[in-house]
Motif scaffolding. Structure first.
Motif, PDB file in Angstrom:
ATOM      1  N   SER A 180       0.824  -1.213   0.000  1.00 26.22           N
ATOM      2  CA  SER A 180       0.000   0.000   0.000  1.00 26.22           C
ATOM      3  C   SER A 180       0.854   1.257   0.000  1.00 26.22           C
ATOM      4  N   ILE A 181       0.280   2.323  -0.565  1.00 22.12           N
ATOM      5  CA  ILE A 181       0.857   3.663  -0.521  1.00 22.12           C
ATOM      6  C   ILE A 181      -0.246   4.621  -0.100  1.00 22.12           C
ATOM      7  N   THR A 182       0.048   5.448   0.899  1.00 24.29           N
ATOM      8  CA  THR A 182      -0.866   6.510   1.314  1.00 24.29           C
ATOM      9  C   THR A 182      -0.132   7.834   1.160  1.00 24.29           C
ATOM     10  N   MET A 183      -0.699   8.726   0.356  1.00 25.99           N
ATOM     11  CA  MET A 183      -0.059  10.018   0.101  1.00 25.99           C
ATOM     12  C   MET A 183      -1.045  11.131   0.414  1.00 25.99           C
ATOM     13  N   THR A 184      -0.673  11.963   1.373  1.00 29.37           N
ATOM     14  CA  THR A 184      -1.518  13.079   1.795  1.00 29.37           C
ATOM     15  C   THR A 184      -0.748  14.376   1.595  1.00 29.37           C
ATOM     16  N   GLY A 185      -1.289  15.269   0.782  1.00 27.35           N
ATOM     17  CA  GLY A 185      -0.589  16.512   0.511  1.00 27.35           C
ATOM     18  C   GLY A 185       0.628  16.279  -0.362  1.00 27.35           C
ATOM     19  N   GLY A 186       1.219  17.358  -0.839  1.00 28.81           N
ATOM     20  CA  GLY A 186       2.399  17.236  -1.677  1.00 28.81           C
ATOM     21  C   GLY A 186       2.038  16.962  -3.121  1.00 28.81           C
ATOM     22  N   PHE A 187       3.023  16.495  -3.887  1.00 31.46           N
ATOM     23  CA  PHE A 187       2.824  16.282  -5.315  1.00 31.46           C
ATOM     24  C   PHE A 187       3.886  15.327  -5.832  1.00 31.46           C
ATOM     25  N   VAL A 188       3.663  14.821  -7.045  1.00 30.57           N
ATOM     26  CA  VAL A 188       4.643  13.997  -7.752  1.00 30.57           C
ATOM     27  C   VAL A 188       4.912  14.662  -9.087  1.00 30.57           C
ATOM     28  N   SER A 189       6.178  14.948  -9.371  1.00 33.59           N
ATOM     29  CA  SER A 189       6.538  15.592 -10.630  1.00 33.59           C
ATOM     30  C   SER A 189       7.809  14.950 -11.166  1.00 33.59           C
ATOM     31  N   GLN A 190       7.743  14.394 -12.385  1.00 38.27           N
ATOM     32  CA  GLN A 190       8.921  13.775 -12.979  1.00 38.27           C
ATOM     33  C   GLN A 190       8.926  14.035 -14.476  1.00 38.27           C
ATOM     34  N   THR A 191      10.118  14.033 -15.070  1.00 31.75           N
ATOM     35  CA  THR A 191      10.268  14.358 -16.485  1.00 31.75           C
ATOM     36  C   THR A 191      10.595  13.136 -17.330  1.00 31.75           C
ATOM     37  N   GLU A 192      10.879  11.987 -16.708  1.00 32.08           N
ATOM     38  CA  GLU A 192      11.175  10.759 -17.435  1.00 32.08           C
ATOM     39  C   GLU A 192      10.404   9.612 -16.812  1.00 32.08           C
ATOM     40  N   GLY A 193      10.339   8.486 -17.536  1.00 31.59           N
ATOM     41  CA  GLY A 193       9.603   7.336 -17.034  1.00 31.59           C
ATOM     42  C   GLY A 193       8.138   7.420 -17.418  1.00 31.59           C
ATOM     43  N   GLU A 194       7.428   6.315 -17.232  1.00 33.06           N
ATOM     44  CA  GLU A 194       6.037   6.234 -17.657  1.00 33.06           C
ATOM     45  C   GLU A 194       5.056   6.131 -16.503  1.00 33.06           C
ATOM     46  N   THR A 195       5.545   5.946 -15.279  1.00 29.68           N
ATOM     47  CA  THR A 195       4.658   5.730 -14.143  1.00 29.68           C
ATOM     48  C   THR A 195       5.075   6.611 -12.986  1.00 29.68           C
ATOM     49  N   GLY A 196       4.111   7.333 -12.406  1.00 31.57           N
ATOM     50  CA  GLY A 196       4.418   8.173 -11.255  1.00 31.57           C
ATOM     51  C   GLY A 196       4.416   7.384  -9.962  1.00 31.57           C
ATOM     52  N   ILE A 197       3.376   6.560  -9.750  1.00 31.63           N
ATOM     53  CA  ILE A 197       3.241   5.755  -8.540  1.00 31.63           C
ATOM     54  C   ILE A 197       2.899   4.329  -8.955  1.00 31.63           C
ATOM     55  N   ALA A 198       3.584   3.347  -8.392  1.00 28.76           N
ATOM     56  CA  ALA A 198       3.329   1.949  -8.744  1.00 28.76           C
ATOM     57  C   ALA A 198       3.265   1.092  -7.490  1.00 28.76           C
ATOM     58  N   ILE A 199       2.294   0.169  -7.467  1.00 28.70           N
ATOM     59  CA  ILE A 199       2.169  -0.805  -6.378  1.00 28.70           C
ATOM     60  C   ILE A 199       2.054  -2.185  -7.017  1.00 28.70           C
ATOM     61  N   LEU A 200       2.955  -3.075  -6.672  1.00 34.12           N
ATOM     62  CA  LEU A 200       2.982  -4.416  -7.255  1.00 34.12           C
ATOM     63  C   LEU A 200       2.952  -5.453  -6.145  1.00 34.12           C
ATOM     64  N   THR A 201       2.067  -6.424  -6.269  1.00 36.45           N
ATOM     65  CA  THR A 201       2.078  -7.568  -5.361  1.00 36.45           C
ATOM     66  C   THR A 201       2.032  -8.821  -6.229  1.00 36.45           C
TER      67      THR A 201
END
Length: 258
Positions: A180-201
């Motif tokens: 799990s990922i819990t994100m409160t407030g803030g931001f995600v900013s990137q210039t490369e790659g195809e995925t900002g947030i990923a969760i794999l099980t």
């Protein structure tokens, strides 16, 4: 005798003058050094205190605070299954690839037909709000935040050779536990790659069945059976919870430039 006293007077006068001048130079230099040290100390006292980054571990939990953070990366080898990022005073940088990464992998089987073990759960919590300030995850060249759980692979079954043999079955793969990922407030900013947030099980792979063979001259009255492959492990629940995100311009929360 008069000449002797005269020479002594001259030498004494020169010596005293030299000593006084030397003492004057020494005192002036000491005064300069002392004044300089005082000014430097006063300047340091007037400078604002800098809050530096720190990641501390308590049991299997890591808490990261402050500034100049990133990349933050832990695996099962570190005996960590939870990362908490909070009380930030700067963005978390992913300049070397991924900004925040947590991986939990179960152990694979170690002998013929052994099952793989399940992984531990994995959790990342990110709080980008600190008072009136907002901080995020920036500059990742791959996925910004990734959490992965993988079950251990089953071991191959035992191989057999003979006229009447049945090889061993492969071990079952272990389960990938909840992530799990819990994100409160803030931001995600990137210039490369195809995925900002990923969760794999991911469940672990089943082991291959053992090989059975017979190398005799005659196959009469022979029965040889290979082993069954192990069952692959199951993945578990992947949970993403996000709220109150915004980019630096307060327009959106997850910002990918592809």
């Amino acid at each position: 005798m008069r000449e002797y006293f005269f020479y002594c007077f001259i030498i004494n006068t020169i010596f005293r003058r030299f000593m006084l001048e030397s003492l004057g130079v020494i005192c002036s230099r000491l005064f300069f050094i002392g004044a300089t040290a005082t000014i430097l100390l006063f300047s340091l006292c007037l400078m604002p205190l800098q809050t530096w980054a720190a990641c501390s571990t308590s049991g299997t939990k890591v808490t990261c605070t402050g500034s100049d953070l990133g990349p933050i990366s832990y695996t099962e080898a570190d005996a960590v299954d939870e990362i908490v990022v909070e009380d930030l005073t700067g963005d978390v940088s992913g300049s070397d690839g991924t900004a925040i990464s947590l991986t939990e992998a179960g152990a694979g089987g170690s002998d013929d037909g052994d099952d793989g073990s399940s992984s531990f759960p994995a959790t990342v919590t990110f709080d980008g709000t600190n008072g009136s300030d907002t901080w995020g995850v920036t500059d990742a060249t791959d996925t910004s935040i990734i959490v992965t759980t993988v079950g251990g692979a089953g071991y191959s079954g035992e191989s057999k050779s003979g006229r009447h043999e049945t090889a061993g079955d492969g071990g079952d793969g272990g389960a990938g536990s909840a992530a799990s990922i819990t994100m409160t407030g803030g931001f995600v900013s990137q210039t490369e790659g195809e995925t900002g947030i990923a969760i794999l099980t991911i469940g672990g792979a089943g082991g291959t069945g053992g090989e059975a063979k017979y190398d005799g001259d005659s196959f009469d009255d022979s029965d040889v059976y290979g082993g069954d492959g192990g069952t692959g492990g199951a993945g578990d629940t992947a949970t993403l919870t996000i709220s109150d995100l915004s980019d630096p311009n307060s327009s959106y929360g997850i910002d990918l430039f592809l």
